[in-house]
Design a protein around this motif. Structure first.
Motif, short mmCIF file in Angstrom:
data_model
loop_
_atom_site.label_atom_id
_atom_site.label_comp_id
_atom_site.label_asym_id
_atom_site.label_seq_id
_atom_site.Cartn_x
_atom_site.Cartn_y
_atom_site.Cartn_z
N ARG A 4 0.84 -1.21 0.00
CA ARG A 4 0.00 0.00 0.00
C ARG A 4 0.87 1.25 0.00
NH1 ARG A 4 -3.42 1.60 4.99
NH2 ARG A 4 -3.76 3.75 4.42
N GLN A 7 2.30 1.85 -3.38
CA GLN A 7 1.27 2.41 -4.27
C GLN A 7 1.08 3.89 -4.00
OE1 GLN A 7 -2.05 -0.16 -3.45
NE2 GLN A 7 -1.47 -1.65 -5.04
N LYS A 10 3.81 5.84 -5.58
CA LYS A 10 3.61 5.98 -7.02
C LYS A 10 2.59 7.06 -7.34
CE LYS A 10 4.73 1.22 -8.20
NZ LYS A 10 4.22 -0.06 -8.70
#
Length: 75
Positions: A4, A7, A10
């Motif tokens: 998580r 992510q 990103k």
């Protein structure tokens, strides 16, 4: 979780930049710590060899002193 967080890195440019800065600082500190450790080893090694030389010179002087104090054999 790690997935998580990756992510979020990103998707959030600011978070990614801040994380990158923190990682850079950590790496810099690790390098400084390693360099300091290597410096300490180098100095310890130099001190050891200097002390070995001093002891060698002391032994040589002591040996000369003993030889000069010995009485010659009178047989």
């Amino acid at each position: 979780s790690a997935i998580r967080f990756e992510q979020e890195l990103k998707n959030d440019r600011v978070l990614a930049e801040e994380f990158s800065i923190i990682e850079g600082v950590k790496e810099m500190l690790n390098r400084r710590a390693r360099l300091r450790f290597l410096e300490l080893i180098k100095h310890a090694r130099e001190n050891y060899y200097q002390e070995q030389q001093r002891q060698k010179i002391r032994r040589q002087k002591f040996s000369k002193l003993l030889k000069s104090c010995r009485k010659p054999d009178t047989n």
